[in-house]
Enzyme design. Structure first.
Site, PDB file in Angstrom:
ATOM      1  N   HIS A  61     -53.281  97.379  47.713  1.00 26.87           N
ATOM      2  CA  HIS A  61     -53.688  96.536  46.606  1.00 26.87           C
ATOM      3  C   HIS A  61     -55.185  96.998  46.009  1.00 26.87           C
ATOM      4  CE1 HIS A  61     -53.654  92.561  44.470  1.00 26.87           C
ATOM      5  NE2 HIS A  61     -54.515  93.364  43.825  1.00 26.87           N
ATOM      6  N   ASN A  95     -53.321  97.477  35.906  1.00 27.10           N
ATOM      7  CA  ASN A  95     -54.044  96.852  34.553  1.00 27.10           C
ATOM      8  C   ASN A  95     -55.278  97.816  34.360  1.00 27.10           C
ATOM      9  OD1 ASN A  95     -55.384  96.324  37.150  1.00 27.10           O
ATOM     10  ND2 ASN A  95     -56.217  94.308  36.567  1.00 27.10           N
ATOM     11  N   ASP A 305     -57.832  94.264  47.493  1.00 28.45           N
ATOM     12  CA  ASP A 305     -57.791  94.008  46.166  1.00 28.45           C
ATOM     13  C   ASP A 305     -59.219  94.435  45.544  1.00 28.45           C
ATOM     14  OD1 ASP A 305     -57.480  92.879  43.777  1.00 28.45           O
ATOM     15  OD2 ASP A 305     -57.746  90.898  44.153  1.00 28.45           O
ATOM     16  N   HIS A 309     -66.629  96.342  39.253  1.00 28.39           N
ATOM     17  CA  HIS A 309     -67.060  95.907  37.798  1.00 28.39           C
ATOM     18  C   HIS A 309     -68.363  96.639  37.685  1.00 28.39           C
ATOM     19  CE1 HIS A 309     -63.509  93.412  36.555  1.00 28.39           C
ATOM     20  NE2 HIS A 309     -63.753  93.021  37.914  1.00 28.39           N
TER      21      HIS A 309
HETATM   22  O1  DOR Z   1     -60.373  89.320  41.232  1.00 30.72           O
HETATM   23  C1  DOR Z   1     -59.521  89.897  40.659  1.00 30.72           C
HETATM   24  N1  DOR Z   1     -59.932  91.133  39.933  1.00 30.72           N
HETATM   25  N2  DOR Z   1     -58.215  89.430  40.719  1.00 30.72           N
HETATM   26  C2  DOR Z   1     -57.259  90.263  40.101  1.00 30.72           C
HETATM   27  O2  DOR Z   1     -56.068  89.852  40.397  1.00 30.72           O
HETATM   28  C3  DOR Z   1     -57.454  91.412  39.339  1.00 30.72           C
HETATM   29  C4  DOR Z   1     -58.657  91.778  39.765  1.00 30.72           C
HETATM   30  C5  DOR Z   1     -59.238  92.852  38.631  1.00 30.72           C
HETATM   31  O3  DOR Z   1     -58.527  93.668  38.051  1.00 30.72           O
HETATM   32  O4  DOR Z   1     -60.591  92.715  38.491  1.00 30.72           O
END
Ligand code: DOR
Length: 428
Positions: A61, A95, A305, A309
């Site tokens: 993930h 995504n 996960d 960013h």
């Molecule tokens: O914190 C998160 N960021 N949780 C998610 O489920 C998606 C992810 C993201 O795509 O930034």
């Protein structure tokens, strides 16, 4: 391709019940010999004395952000970050922009991934454009190489559509990975509902928002008899539901992230936006339940996960920052420090949850160290102590709540398909 000989490491292979000092010879991308003493004049020697040698770690993930959000991460930087963290295979969430909802996006990602240092496995979306309104081109995406479907980041709130997805994937033997949050309960929430949301004044997300969708999706999986995998479990309530479902024989598996195991919602009192993550960091009671569930097997796998960013996106007020933690380069160290060192998890359990468990969930022929297996191998220094410096991350995402933390244990060598791709922390 040069032969590699890993010498005198503590080889841990949970599948074959191996935990002993052995040498491993790798040639032409395969493990060709595992024995107490191997000599080979042609091979490059990798000294693994006092190191742990495991099947290559698998992250089921992660978010590599390409196509569309290359300012946050690319397949190249994401794969460098992965191998720096000891991961040899990564499954990437859909995504992106465009969303991975059709075969041509899958194919373009796999083309780009051919240059990557890590094995990359795309996950397709459940619904077109993650909009939750109609199913994506699941069959075509399967033919092009997806290993699961998920609307990660979003919950499929329409129960009829979720039921259709679970029925439809049976023809393609794909797990459905569900992101569990009842959107009507999440609202504008940014942190866990509890004492710390009250003292900070930050908008809360109740734990029951997760529990309700976990309960719904387990019921739908039970009805349709389809493999459901629950992403980033974070609540005690979800753990109880999963445990009961497993006892009833429902085909459900679950993962937890290093940050949900290592941090509680107390971390938000710094207002550091790198603690803003979805689902949110939970209470100490939830964290204790997650640890117990992991040790007893209710939670099958650990996944990062990894959600990088850009700095400027996170460098804003808490309410406005995007959710996510850059996790690939700290995951293993956090897990060794928080779980193995205190004796909550054995080495073999940790390795299992980072290798064969995610491989089996995704249907990958990986996660084993045996003769004839593809040579994906990770060498870990269990004693290596260091302070996390996000500026040294290969990932573009510097958003880590572990910045400045001193951790113990680190991957020192990563081998993918028989090729040395990371040595002494340096990606080659
Ligand atoms: O914190 C998160 N960021 N949780 C998610 O489920 C998606 C992810 C993201 O795509 O930034």
């Amino acid at each position: 391709m040069k032969k590699l000989l890993i010498k005198e490491g503590r080889v841990i292979d949970p599948v074959n019940g191996v935990d002993e000092q052995l040498d491993i010879l790798i040639a032409e991308g395969e493990v060709v010999q595992i024995a107490a003493q191997i000599e080979d004049q042609e091979a490059e020697i990798i000294e693994a004395n006092n190191k742990v040698v495991t099947p290559g770690l698998i992250d089921m993930h992660a978010h590599f952000r390409e196509p569309g959000f290359e300012h946050k991460e690319t397949i190249k930087t994401g794969s460098e970050s992965a191998v720096a963290g000891g991961f040899t295979s990564v499954a990437c969430m859909p995504n992106t922009d465009p969303v991975v909802d059709n075969a041509s996006v899958v194919e373009s990602i796999l083309n780009r991934a051919a240059e990557a240092k890590v094995n990359l496995f795309p996950i397709g979306s459940i619904t077109k454009d993650l909009a939750g309104e109609e199913l994506a081109e699941i069959g075509f995406m399967r033919k092009s190489g997806i290993v699961a479907i998920s609307d990660d980041g979003e919950t499929v709130m329409n129960s009829q559509l979720m039921k259709s997805a679970l029925e439809y994937v049976q023809a393609f033997d794909l797990p459905v990975i569900t992101h569990c949050e009842d959107q009507s309960l999440v609202g504008e929430g940014v942190v866990n509902e509890g004492y710390y949301s009250t003292v900070t004044g930050l908008e809360p997300i109740p734990a029951v928002a997760e529990d309700i969708i976990v309960a719904r999706d387990i019921k739908l999986a039970e009805l349709t008899n389809t493999h459901l995998h629950i992403a980033h479990v974070s609540t005690k309530g979800a753990v109880e539901l999963i445990k009961a479902a497993k006892q009833r024989g429902v085909s459900v598996t679950a993962e937890v992230t290093p940050h949900h195991l290592a941090l509680t919602d107390e971390a938000i009192t710094t207002f550091d936006t790198s603690t803003k993550v979805n689902p949110p960091l939970r209470s100490a009671e939830d964290v204790a339940a997650l640890k117990e569930a992991l040790a007893e097997g209710t939670i099958d796998a650990i996944a990062t996960d990894h959600a990088p960013h850009a700095w400027e996106e996170k460098d804003v007020g808490y309410d406005n920052a995007p959710f996510g933690i850059s996790g690939l380069e700290t995951a293993l160290s956090v897990l060794i420090t928080e779980l193995v060192q205190p004796g909550l998890l054995s080495w073999s359990q940790l390795v299992e949850k980072l290798t064969v468990k995610p491989a089996d969930i995704l249907g990958l022929d990986k996660g084993r160290l045996e003769v004839g297996a593809v040579a994906d191998v990770t060498v870990i220094d269990p004693e290596f102590e260091y302070t996390v410096d996000v500026d040294k991350f290969y990932s573009k995402g510097k958003n880590s709540p572990f910045a400045g933390r001193t951790l113990t244990g680190k991957a020192v060598t990563t081998i993918v398909d028989g090729e040395l791709v990371m040595k002494d922390g340096q990606v080659l």
